[in-house]
Each structure stands twice: as C-alpha cells, then as structure tokens.
Write a protein that holds these residues in place. Sequence first.
Motif, PDB file in Angstrom:
ATOM      1  N   ALA A 132      19.416 133.849 -56.996  1.00  0.00           N
ATOM      2  CA  ALA A 132      20.195 134.486 -55.936  1.00  0.00           C
ATOM      3  C   ALA A 132      20.060 136.006 -55.944  1.00  0.00           C
ATOM      4  CB  ALA A 132      21.671 134.102 -56.081  1.00  0.00           C
ATOM      5  N   SER A 133      19.696 136.577 -57.082  1.00  0.00           N
ATOM      6  CA  SER A 133      19.575 138.043 -57.187  1.00  0.00           C
ATOM      7  C   SER A 133      18.134 138.478 -57.391  1.00  0.00           C
ATOM      8  CB  SER A 133      20.431 138.544 -58.353  1.00  0.00           C
ATOM      9  OG  SER A 133      20.049 137.921 -59.578  1.00  0.00           O
ATOM     10  N   ILE A 134      17.177 137.630 -57.046  1.00  0.00           N
ATOM     11  CA  ILE A 134      15.773 137.911 -57.347  1.00  0.00           C
ATOM     12  C   ILE A 134      15.269 139.153 -56.626  1.00  0.00           C
ATOM     13  CG2 ILE A 134      14.854 136.453 -55.508  1.00  0.00           C
ATOM     14  CD1 ILE A 134      13.459 136.879 -59.070  1.00  0.00           C
ATOM     15  N   SER A 135      15.781 139.438 -55.437  1.00  0.00           N
ATOM     16  CA  SER A 135      15.301 140.614 -54.701  1.00  0.00           C
ATOM     17  C   SER A 135      15.634 141.895 -55.452  1.00  0.00           C
ATOM     18  CB  SER A 135      15.910 140.651 -53.302  1.00  0.00           C
ATOM     19  OG  SER A 135      17.323 140.781 -53.362  1.00  0.00           O
ATOM     20  N   GLY A 136      16.860 141.993 -55.965  1.00  0.00           N
ATOM     21  CA  GLY A 136      17.231 143.180 -56.733  1.00  0.00           C
ATOM     22  C   GLY A 136      16.489 143.277 -58.044  1.00  0.00           C
ATOM     23  N   ILE A 137      16.251 142.146 -58.683  1.00  0.00           N
ATOM     24  CA  ILE A 137      15.529 142.151 -59.957  1.00  0.00           C
ATOM     25  C   ILE A 137      14.090 142.618 -59.752  1.00  0.00           C
ATOM     26  CG2 ILE A 137      14.667 140.683 -61.820  1.00  0.00           C
ATOM     27  CD1 ILE A 137      17.169 138.964 -61.481  1.00  0.00           C
ATOM     28  N   VAL A 138      13.420 142.073 -58.744  1.00  0.00           N
ATOM     29  CA  VAL A 138      12.036 142.479 -58.470  1.00  0.00           C
ATOM     30  C   VAL A 138      11.973 143.951 -58.074  1.00  0.00           C
ATOM     31  CG1 VAL A 138      10.048 142.079 -56.975  1.00  0.00           C
ATOM     32  CG2 VAL A 138      11.320 140.145 -57.878  1.00  0.00           C
ATOM     33  N   SER A 139      12.950 144.411 -57.330  1.00  0.00           N
ATOM     34  CA  SER A 139      12.988 145.837 -56.968  1.00  0.00           C
ATOM     35  C   SER A 139      13.104 146.707 -58.211  1.00  0.00           C
ATOM     36  CB  SER A 139      14.161 146.100 -56.023  1.00  0.00           C
ATOM     37  OG  SER A 139      14.005 145.416 -54.808  1.00  0.00           O
ATOM     38  N   ASN A 142       6.957 151.675 -53.846  1.00  0.00           N
ATOM     39  CA  ASN A 142       8.308 151.706 -53.280  1.00  0.00           C
ATOM     40  C   ASN A 142       8.395 150.936 -51.964  1.00  0.00           C
ATOM     41  OD1 ASN A 142      10.323 153.689 -54.786  1.00  0.00           O
ATOM     42  ND2 ASN A 142       8.275 154.536 -54.995  1.00  0.00           N
ATOM     43  N   ILE A 143       7.353 151.023 -51.135  1.00  0.00           N
ATOM     44  CA  ILE A 143       7.337 150.242 -49.907  1.00  0.00           C
ATOM     45  C   ILE A 143       7.314 148.750 -50.230  1.00  0.00           C
ATOM     46  CG2 ILE A 143       5.950 149.665 -47.876  1.00  0.00           C
ATOM     47  CD1 ILE A 143       5.087 152.579 -47.749  1.00  0.00           C
ATOM     48  N   LEU A 144       6.519 148.387 -51.235  1.00  0.00           N
ATOM     49  CA  LEU A 144       6.471 146.987 -51.665  1.00  0.00           C
ATOM     50  C   LEU A 144       7.831 146.522 -52.161  1.00  0.00           C
ATOM     51  CD1 LEU A 144       4.722 144.484 -52.174  1.00  0.00           C
ATOM     52  CD2 LEU A 144       4.177 145.430 -54.424  1.00  0.00           C
ATOM     53  N   SER A 145       8.524 147.406 -52.881  1.00  0.00           N
ATOM     54  CA  SER A 145       9.863 147.064 -53.366  1.00  0.00           C
ATOM     55  C   SER A 145      10.811 146.799 -52.207  1.00  0.00           C
ATOM     56  CB  SER A 145      10.402 148.207 -54.233  1.00  0.00           C
ATOM     57  OG  SER A 145      11.747 147.996 -54.582  1.00  0.00           O
ATOM     58  N   ASP A 146      10.764 147.640 -51.170  1.00  0.00           N
ATOM     59  CA  ASP A 146      11.639 147.439 -50.011  1.00  0.00           C
ATOM     60  C   ASP A 146      11.298 146.148 -49.272  1.00  0.00           C
ATOM     61  OD1 ASP A 146      12.961 149.777 -50.559  1.00  0.00           O
ATOM     62  OD2 ASP A 146      11.754 151.001 -49.199  1.00  0.00           O
ATOM     63  N   ALA A 185      12.562 143.229 -51.400  1.00  0.00           N
ATOM     64  CA  ALA A 185      14.024 143.176 -51.353  1.00  0.00           C
ATOM     65  C   ALA A 185      14.515 142.640 -50.014  1.00  0.00           C
ATOM     66  CB  ALA A 185      14.604 144.563 -51.623  1.00  0.00           C
ATOM     67  N   GLU A 186      13.859 143.047 -48.926  1.00  0.00           N
ATOM     68  CA  GLU A 186      14.269 142.575 -47.601  1.00  0.00           C
ATOM     69  C   GLU A 186      13.881 141.114 -47.385  1.00  0.00           C
ATOM     70  OE1 GLU A 186      16.149 142.878 -44.005  1.00  0.00           O
ATOM     71  OE2 GLU A 186      16.037 144.399 -45.601  1.00  0.00           O
ATOM     72  N   ARG A 187      12.738 140.730 -47.934  1.00  0.00           N
ATOM     73  CA  ARG A 187      12.255 139.351 -47.727  1.00  0.00           C
ATOM     74  C   ARG A 187      13.108 138.324 -48.454  1.00  0.00           C
ATOM     75  NH1 ARG A 187      11.497 134.864 -47.484  1.00  0.00           N
ATOM     76  NH2 ARG A 187       9.600 133.645 -47.181  1.00  0.00           N
ATOM     77  N   TYR A 188      13.530 138.652 -49.669  1.00  0.00           N
ATOM     78  CA  TYR A 188      14.239 137.668 -50.482  1.00  0.00           C
ATOM     79  C   TYR A 188      15.731 137.974 -50.636  1.00  0.00           C
ATOM     80  CZ  TYR A 188       9.571 136.099 -51.704  1.00  0.00           C
ATOM     81  OH  TYR A 188       8.284 135.629 -51.645  1.00  0.00           O
ATOM     82  N   ARG A 189      16.231 138.905 -49.858  1.00  0.00           N
ATOM     83  CA  ARG A 189      17.633 139.277 -49.975  1.00  0.00           C
ATOM     84  C   ARG A 189      18.523 138.129 -49.499  1.00  0.00           C
ATOM     85  NH1 ARG A 189      18.603 144.681 -47.452  1.00  0.00           N
ATOM     86  NH2 ARG A 189      17.848 145.346 -49.512  1.00  0.00           N
TER      87      ARG A 189
END
Length: 324
Positions: free
Chosen positions: A214-221, A310-314, A317-321
């Motif tokens: 459930a928090s994978i987007s923040g972890i990957v970021s 950083n673009i990849l991080s965004d 984060a947006e894809r898996y949020r």
Amino acid sequence: MSDAAETPDLGRTNRLKQIKESTYGGLFAICAVITLLTTVGIFATLLADAVAFFSEVPFADFFFGTDWSPSPAGGGFEWGIVPLVIGTLTVTFTAAFIALPIGTLTAIYLSEYASPNVRSVLKPMLEILAGIPTVVYGYFALVYVTPALQATLFPSMSTFNALSASLMIGIMTIPMVSSISEDAMNAVPDSLRQAGYGLGATKFQVSTGVVIPASISGIVSSYILAVSRAIGETMIVVVAMGAQARMPTVNETVFGIPYFHPGEVLLDSGMTITVAMVQIAGGDLIGGTLPYDAMFALGLALFVVTLIMNILSDIIAERYREEY
C-alpha cells in the motif's frame, strides 16, 4: 424578535482578512517561481559553458573515451568520461546495496513494531546521521573503516578506495530511506491493518503483505531520492576514495561480453564525476579555457542524471499512489 434561526454567514467578509490571504498566496507563489527560476538558471549556466566545451571536444570522445586527464602535463588533455562514470556507478550501487534494505527494514520496525516511547528515541537518533557533515563521514572512512578492512578482510586494499567511501555514503543515506518510507507506511489507514488481523494474519504478514504494497510509491520514491543523493555526493569520495581516474581492466567472457572485476574497482582508488569537478575547480582556472568549460560539461551530465531520477520518482509515485 431576532431571527436566531438564520444560517450564520461563514464567508470571509472582512476586507483585511481577504487582503492577508491574498498576500500569503502571493508570497507562496513568489517562492515557487524563485525555485523554478533557480533551477532554470542553473541549467542555463551549465548549458552555456557546456556548449562551448562540446564545440571543441566531440561528443564521442567525451562520452566514450576511456582516459581522463584535465591537466596538459604528460600526454596532454584527455576528456573521456567513462572511468568517471564507472567510479560514480560503483559508489552509487554499493551505497544503495547498503542503504535501501537497511533503511526499509528500519522503517518497517519504526512504523509497525516499535512502541511510541522507543520510536520517540530511535527516530531522532537515526535522523542525526543526516545532520553529520559529509566530510566527517569521509575522514571516518579514511581513518577507521579502511584500516579495519585492511586488518580483517582485504589486506591488499588501497588506502584510498571506493569500498570505504561507498559504505559511508550508504550509512549517510539510510535516514533518507527510512524517514520517507516510514512516512509512507504511517499514511496507510489502520483499517487495512485491522482487516488483515481480522483474517488471521500475523504482524509480519500484515507488514509485508498489506502495509508495504500500500505504501510502495513512497518507498520507491525514497529509493530514487537516496540514489540521486549518492550520485551527487562529493566530500566523502574526495576524502576516502582519492582523486585518480582509473579505467579497470576490461575482460571478455566466452560469449564475448565485456566485464571488469568489481574488486579491482572497489578496493582501489578511483574518481567520480563530482571529484573530477572538485579537482578541476581546485586548479589554476582561467575562464573560457577548456578545463573550465569541462567542469560545466560534467555538471550538466550530473544535472541531467539527477533530473531524470527525480522525474522517474514522480512518475512512479503517481503511478502507484494509493488514495484512501
């Protein structure tokens, strides 16, 4: 008789309050514009001098050359960035191998297992690591880590080496991974945890099967930001890794695939892109010369790599949020 049943006016009719709110909004907008203009200004400055550099040095020589020598002494100028890229990637991946798993496991413990009293003590202590000057990490690696490794595991290790620098960079970036990952885990609603417990799951199963997905987007970021931080680190590698660009011996497998032995890079001195910039800046520079412009070409390469990260991080984060 007063009309007490009337709905009160909750709108901001006070003119002074409206002016204050507009002023705050304007200040915030100005800060955002300043941030954007600063980034654009940095990019434009790097690009202007990088263009002057590439007008004299071909792209192929810069991106595929295997020799780096910004000093005309000896054989003259050599502008091959490959050994710098190898040194940068070696330090980055080794540091990530340390910081990512330890930071993630630390975040899981602080979010799911630690009591409030333990968390109130451990988290500030962990975040102290992020406040230590990086030059201190570098001297610690040079004075303590390298002699310890030489006395135990790697007797032939060089005094200046990539392994010690990578270990310190990994330790330095652990707070970034753990803090951002923990915030992402704490944002997961308790209702999801309770649903897992209601189905008979253990705390470990809830942590790994419910909270982390459930928090994978923040972890990957946090991973990508930590890697970006490691790519741009300067002082630790300057002090602990040395400042000699080395191209490792390239071998070939039976299938003709080139490779080099990791130990040759990790246990010996080397140079990253940031160290090369420091080395050039520490010399007798004259504006408009080729070494001066080379520093901006290196800076532009780092800027582009960090921007892409950083673009990849965004995007991730947006894809898996998850929105609750």
